[in-house]
Write a protein that holds these residues in place. Structure first.
Motif, mmCIF file in Angstrom:
data_model
loop_
_atom_site.group_PDB
_atom_site.id
_atom_site.type_symbol
_atom_site.label_atom_id
_atom_site.label_comp_id
_atom_site.label_asym_id
_atom_site.label_seq_id
_atom_site.Cartn_x
_atom_site.Cartn_y
_atom_site.Cartn_z
ATOM 1 N N THR A 283 -2.872 -4.506 -20.177
ATOM 2 C CA THR A 283 -3.423 -3.840 -18.972
ATOM 3 C C THR A 283 -3.674 -4.971 -17.854
ATOM 4 O O THR A 283 -3.970 -6.147 -18.016
ATOM 5 C CB THR A 283 -4.899 -3.393 -19.369
ATOM 6 N N VAL A 284 -3.214 -4.514 -16.639
ATOM 7 C CA VAL A 284 -3.360 -5.232 -15.472
ATOM 8 C C VAL A 284 -3.937 -4.251 -14.371
ATOM 9 O O VAL A 284 -4.173 -3.367 -14.526
ATOM 10 C CB VAL A 284 -1.937 -5.532 -15.118
ATOM 11 N N ALA A 285 -4.359 -5.287 -13.356
ATOM 12 C CA ALA A 285 -4.842 -4.554 -12.134
ATOM 13 C C ALA A 285 -4.475 -5.280 -10.946
ATOM 14 O O ALA A 285 -4.434 -6.416 -10.972
ATOM 15 C CB ALA A 285 -6.375 -4.653 -12.265
ATOM 16 N N THR A 286 -4.504 -4.149 -9.933
ATOM 17 C CA THR A 286 -4.176 -4.853 -8.673
ATOM 18 C C THR A 286 -5.662 -5.351 -8.099
ATOM 19 O O THR A 286 -6.437 -5.140 -8.589
ATOM 20 C CB THR A 286 -3.656 -3.700 -7.586
ATOM 21 N N LEU A 287 -5.290 -6.422 -7.205
ATOM 22 C CA LEU A 287 -6.530 -7.093 -6.618
ATOM 23 C C LEU A 287 -7.082 -6.511 -5.172
ATOM 24 O O LEU A 287 -7.242 -7.051 -4.245
ATOM 25 C CB LEU A 287 -6.321 -8.502 -6.369
ATOM 26 N N GLY A 288 -7.440 -5.181 -5.200
ATOM 27 C CA GLY A 288 -8.024 -4.512 -4.018
ATOM 28 C C GLY A 288 -7.080 -4.483 -3.103
ATOM 29 O O GLY A 288 -7.479 -4.311 -1.734
ATOM 30 N N THR A 289 -5.788 -4.344 -3.428
ATOM 31 C CA THR A 289 -4.613 -4.217 -2.514
ATOM 32 C C THR A 289 -3.677 -3.246 -2.865
ATOM 33 O O THR A 289 -3.659 -2.721 -3.969
ATOM 34 C CB THR A 289 -4.000 -5.666 -1.999
ATOM 35 N N SER A 290 -2.955 -2.633 -2.034
ATOM 36 C CA SER A 290 -2.020 -1.752 -2.384
ATOM 37 C C SER A 290 -0.863 -2.246 -3.183
ATOM 38 O O SER A 290 -0.698 -3.430 -2.899
ATOM 39 C CB SER A 290 -1.113 -1.195 -1.104
ATOM 40 N N LEU A 291 -0.353 -1.590 -3.879
ATOM 41 C CA LEU A 291 0.830 -1.891 -4.822
ATOM 42 C C LEU A 291 2.198 -2.402 -3.894
ATOM 43 O O LEU A 291 2.128 -1.996 -3.036
ATOM 44 C CB LEU A 291 1.393 -0.988 -5.862
ATOM 45 N N ALA A 315 -9.379 9.339 -3.961
ATOM 46 C CA ALA A 315 -9.023 7.884 -3.389
ATOM 47 C C ALA A 315 -8.139 7.298 -4.573
ATOM 48 O O ALA A 315 -6.947 6.696 -4.411
ATOM 49 C CB ALA A 315 -10.073 6.789 -3.319
ATOM 50 N N GLY A 316 -8.478 7.704 -5.822
ATOM 51 C CA GLY A 316 -7.582 7.356 -6.911
ATOM 52 C C GLY A 316 -6.146 8.073 -6.993
ATOM 53 O O GLY A 316 -5.076 7.365 -7.308
ATOM 54 N N VAL A 317 -6.393 9.360 -6.688
ATOM 55 C CA VAL A 317 -5.109 10.134 -6.560
ATOM 56 C C VAL A 317 -4.381 9.568 -5.196
ATOM 57 O O VAL A 317 -3.006 9.519 -5.629
ATOM 58 C CB VAL A 317 -5.275 11.538 -6.335
ATOM 59 N N ARG A 318 -4.588 9.313 -4.481
ATOM 60 C CA ARG A 318 -3.952 8.684 -3.535
ATOM 61 C C ARG A 318 -3.232 7.344 -3.499
ATOM 62 O O ARG A 318 -2.074 7.262 -3.269
ATOM 63 C CB ARG A 318 -4.734 8.491 -2.041
ATOM 64 N N ALA A 319 -4.094 6.648 -4.038
ATOM 65 C CA ALA A 319 -3.580 5.359 -4.709
ATOM 66 C C ALA A 319 -2.270 5.406 -5.572
ATOM 67 O O ALA A 319 -1.395 4.695 -5.465
ATOM 68 C CB ALA A 319 -4.489 4.338 -5.443
ATOM 69 N N ALA A 321 -0.311 8.125 -6.022
ATOM 70 C CA ALA A 321 0.625 8.764 -5.163
ATOM 71 C C ALA A 321 1.582 7.577 -4.410
ATOM 72 O O ALA A 321 2.719 7.553 -4.207
ATOM 73 C CB ALA A 321 0.297 9.821 -4.339
ATOM 74 N N ARG A 322 1.002 6.465 -3.916
ATOM 75 C CA ARG A 322 1.445 5.442 -3.102
ATOM 76 C C ARG A 322 2.093 4.488 -4.133
ATOM 77 O O ARG A 322 3.442 4.161 -3.931
ATOM 78 C CB ARG A 322 0.563 4.525 -2.275
ATOM 79 N N SER A 323 1.690 4.341 -5.250
ATOM 80 C CA SER A 323 2.413 3.634 -6.281
ATOM 81 C C SER A 323 3.587 4.082 -6.935
ATOM 82 O O SER A 323 4.518 3.296 -7.125
ATOM 83 C CB SER A 323 1.343 3.348 -7.200
ATOM 84 N N ILE A 324 3.485 5.279 -6.788
ATOM 85 C CA ILE A 324 4.684 6.252 -7.794
ATOM 86 C C ILE A 324 5.746 5.790 -6.690
ATOM 87 O O ILE A 324 6.978 5.789 -7.230
ATOM 88 C CB ILE A 324 4.156 7.627 -7.631
ATOM 89 N N GLU A 325 5.644 5.923 -5.315
ATOM 90 C CA GLU A 325 6.953 6.016 -4.660
ATOM 91 C C GLU A 325 7.442 4.525 -4.673
ATOM 92 O O GLU A 325 8.615 4.372 -4.777
ATOM 93 C CB GLU A 325 6.532 6.167 -3.080
ATOM 94 N N ILE A 326 6.724 3.442 -4.924
ATOM 95 C CA ILE A 326 7.328 2.035 -4.967
ATOM 96 C C ILE A 326 7.831 1.999 -6.437
ATOM 97 O O ILE A 326 8.864 1.342 -6.260
ATOM 98 C CB ILE A 326 6.032 1.186 -4.898
ATOM 99 N N LEU A 371 2.416 14.628 -9.124
ATOM 100 C CA LEU A 371 2.295 14.882 -7.828
ATOM 101 C C LEU A 371 2.244 16.257 -7.495
ATOM 102 O O LEU A 371 1.630 16.818 -6.757
ATOM 103 C CB LEU A 371 3.355 14.189 -7.147
ATOM 104 N N THR A 372 3.295 17.142 -8.202
ATOM 105 C CA THR A 372 3.252 18.415 -7.928
ATOM 106 C C THR A 372 2.073 19.173 -8.320
ATOM 107 O O THR A 372 1.380 19.907 -7.564
ATOM 108 C CB THR A 372 4.524 19.223 -8.778
ATOM 109 N N ASP A 373 1.609 18.815 -9.410
ATOM 110 C CA ASP A 373 0.144 19.546 -9.860
ATOM 111 C C ASP A 373 -0.997 19.373 -8.639
ATOM 112 O O ASP A 373 -1.849 20.069 -8.468
ATOM 113 C CB ASP A 373 -0.441 18.928 -11.220
ATOM 114 N N GLU A 374 -0.954 17.982 -8.279
ATOM 115 C CA GLU A 374 -1.999 17.438 -7.094
ATOM 116 C C GLU A 374 -1.777 18.417 -5.883
ATOM 117 O O GLU A 374 -2.687 18.811 -5.349
ATOM 118 C CB GLU A 374 -1.838 15.985 -6.839
ATOM 119 N N ALA A 375 -0.565 18.467 -5.675
ATOM 120 C CA ALA A 375 -0.231 19.192 -4.276
ATOM 121 C C ALA A 375 -0.522 20.731 -4.618
ATOM 122 O O ALA A 375 -1.129 21.553 -3.487
ATOM 123 C CB ALA A 375 1.226 19.115 -3.978
ATOM 124 N N VAL A 376 -0.339 21.362 -5.659
ATOM 125 C CA VAL A 376 -0.784 22.627 -5.961
ATOM 126 C C VAL A 376 -2.400 22.807 -6.018
ATOM 127 O O VAL A 376 -2.868 23.995 -5.369
ATOM 128 C CB VAL A 376 -0.080 23.257 -7.509
#
Length: 592
Positions: A283-291, A315-319, A321-326, A371-376
């Motif tokens: 397990t790892v974590a980002t440090l309060g910054t975007s991926l 906020a977690g869902v948005r994070a 979604a951003r991570s998925i694209e990267i 992402l599809t489930d969240e959009a629906v």
């Protein structure tokens, strides 16, 4: 650059440093015959083209052309100079290297980095001692105990405590001989605004040392014991700490991540620590910054799949979604684990157990399905809502580099929304990416002359032979074969080989690359050294005769053309042919 360091020291470092061990720390590789292969850490790819040869002690990527020996790998991966890479390896393997090998600027940079690592180590020890040995801080110990963190975990993660007060750490480090200027450079103290001097950055906080993959403390994170703000405080950017290239827990997660091929990515210190203490060590974590892309490349070298375990709030869902694209842009397999509402990884595993966490992990959703489930869930399924869902899915879908995967996800979305697949493709904007089932685009490799003409293909083969069968070098020199080379880069490479190799059996290919500063020539040398043809003396001599025969035919042909031009009184052609003959003679004389 290499000439500043004695050759015997460089050779000692290369003998001690196995390139497979060094590369394996950041690239997940598998045995492929005599060599090892993995995904290149220097460009995005889905099929491994990055190769490491343990017998030759070199690496080469057949996708992007990066290549060299163990020094060049560190230089390119960590963005450091040759002397810095040599110093790192020398320190690792206990080899003494004189600082006379470095320029003044390089010495200063190396000294500063070493100082910062030492300061962080001392600061980490100070914080750890305050928590574990100073009985005054019962509130901090009670807080950690309440969160299920025992002494074993405290020791594993070197958790500490920054006491209340303005200059406790500053005085401690000053007594250790560190100047306020370098302590400030480490981000541990802050200049006072209304007077001279400094004060401690971290005060009355639980301290989490941030440790890199080599086990060095590069920074710190601090959490308050109450609800005051900011709840979390991290070290600022320093020469040894960059949040965009750092993941908390990477040092403790590495081994388990490699074993399983999976890593869980969370958002906080306590998430990593709680999961680890319950047996979920990868397990790892980002440090309060975007991926960032750098985060992804760090994980890409260790695992085949990442499972995002973010909070279930918006906020977690948005994070996520951003991570998925990267992750998709880097062709990584990405899933999302949805925890029950009101839970983060820390609270979930403490309330339930690791078995339930693992069971939920098995049902983690693939990124696009999530992402599809969240959009629906967000828009509903009316006609207008479906258009909004398509708009939400546009960026994630176009971020998928694999055209087959992208086509399948588009088909799945079309079926889910009940729309025509061709219309959906048109709506998303198919011009932004390759059509479904088109072959993936090849990496852009710089064009090199050596791969095309018949003459330069023969020259390339000769250089490959020279690198891999050094016993033939005296014969090459005796026959002056490099005089006939047309490609200037290959000729320069051949001259370096002749000047540095003595033509004795056992000389290492990786050594010669140290003397090549031109990056294109480095890449060519690594590429040619990687060729797998088995050489022996008979085969080498046969190639030399073939090359010489070809040169004789070319010379005879040129002379015949000159005679013909003279007979036909073709002055312009004669002038050009004589110019070519003169140029050949000049080139041969310049290398004799």
């Amino acid at each position: 650059m290499v000439n500043f360091i004695p050759e015997n020291i460089i050779s000692s470092i290369q003998t001690a440093a196995n390139i497979v061990d060094i590369v394996s720390e950041v690239v997940m590789m598998k045995k492929a015959g005599k060599d090892f292969q993995g995904l290149c850490p220097f460009h995005s790819e889905k099929t491994p083209s990055f190769t490491v040869s343990p017998s030759k002690q070199i690496f080469y990527c057949f996708g992007c052309g990066a290549g060299g020996n163990v020094f060049h790998f560190l230089m390119k991966y960590q963005g450091i100079s040759f002397p810095e890479a040599a110093a790192k390896l020398a320190q690792r393997y206990g080899i003494q290297i004189s600082d006379q090998a470095m320029s003044y600027e390089q010495k200063q940079r190396m000294y500063e980095r070493e100082q910062l690592i030492r300061i962080n180590k001392e600061a980490g020890q100070f914080f750890y001692n305050e928590l574990t040995q100073n009985k005054v801080h019962t509130e901090a110990s009670s807080y950690l105990n309440h969160r299920g963190i025992n002494q074993e975990i405290i020791d594993k993660f070197l958790i500490g405590f920054a006491p209340q007060g303005w200059d406790n750490l500053l005085r401690y480090l000053s007594n250790k001989g560190f100047s306020p200027a370098i302590i400030h450079k480490a981000g541990l103290i802050i200049p006072r605004t209304n007077s001279t001097g400094y004060y401690d950055r971290f005060r009355n906080r639980i301290i989490f040392p941030i440790i890199n993959i080599q086990g060095q403390i590069t920074g710190f994170g601090g959490r308050v014991l109450d609800n005051s703000l900011p709840k979390y405080l991290n070290s600022p950017e320093t020469p040894v700490f960059n949040k965009s290239r750092t993941l908390y827990g990477i040092n403790t997660a590495r081994q388990k991540s490699r074993e399983t091929g999976i890593v869980y990515m969370t958002e906080g210190y306590f998430d990593v620590i709680s999961l680890y203490s319950h047996g979920i060590e990868n397990t790892v974590a980002t440090l309060g910054t975007s991926l960032t892309d750098e985060h992804v490349r760090l994980l890409k070298g260790m695992v085949r799949q990442v499972i995002l375990v973010f909070d279930s709030d918006q906020a977690g869902v948005r994070a996520a979604a951003r991570s998925i694209e990267i992750f998709c842009k880097q062709n990584m397999d990405i899933k999302v684990l949805i925890l029950p509402e009101g839970h983060d990884p820390d609270s979930f595993i403490r309330e339930f157990n690791s078995d339930k966490f693992k069971k939920k992990s098995e049902n983690a959703k693939h990124a696009m399905s999530f992402l599809t489930d969240e959009a629906v869930k967000k828009h509903g399924m009316s006609v207008e809502a479906r258009l909004r869902i398509i708009e939400d899915m546009k960026n994630p879908l176009t971020s998928i580099n694999d055209p087959v995967a992208r086509s399948l996800y588009i088909r799945e979305l079309a079926e889910r929304l009940g729309v025509d697949e061709a219309m959906l493709l048109q709506r998303i904007g198919h011009s932004n990416f390759a059509p479904p089932f088109a072959p993936p685009p090849l990496p852009q490799v710089p064009e090199r002359k050596i791969f095309y003409s018949k003459q330069t293909r023969m020259e390339k083969k000769l250089i490959s032979m020279m690198l891999q069968f050094q016993e033939i070098l005296p014969e090459i020199k005796k026959r002056n074969l490099l005089n006939y080379f047309e490609d200037p880069l290959l000729k320069s490479l051949g001259l370096i080989i002749l000047s540095k190799f003595k033509g004795r059996a056992g000389e290492k290919i990786s050594d010669i690359i140290n003397f090549i500063e031109d990056k294109e020539m480095q890449s060519i040398a690594a590429s040619l050294a990687m060729e797998t043809e088995e050489w022996n003396l008979e085969g080498c001599l046969s190639l030399l005769i073939q090359f010489e025969s070809g040169q004789k035919r070319r010379t005879d042909n040129l002379l015949n053309q000159i005679e013909t031009a003279q007979r036909e009184n073709n002055q312009s052609l004669l002038f050009e042919l004589l110019r070519q003959k003169q140029e050949q003679a000049r080139e041969r004389q310049s290398t004799t």
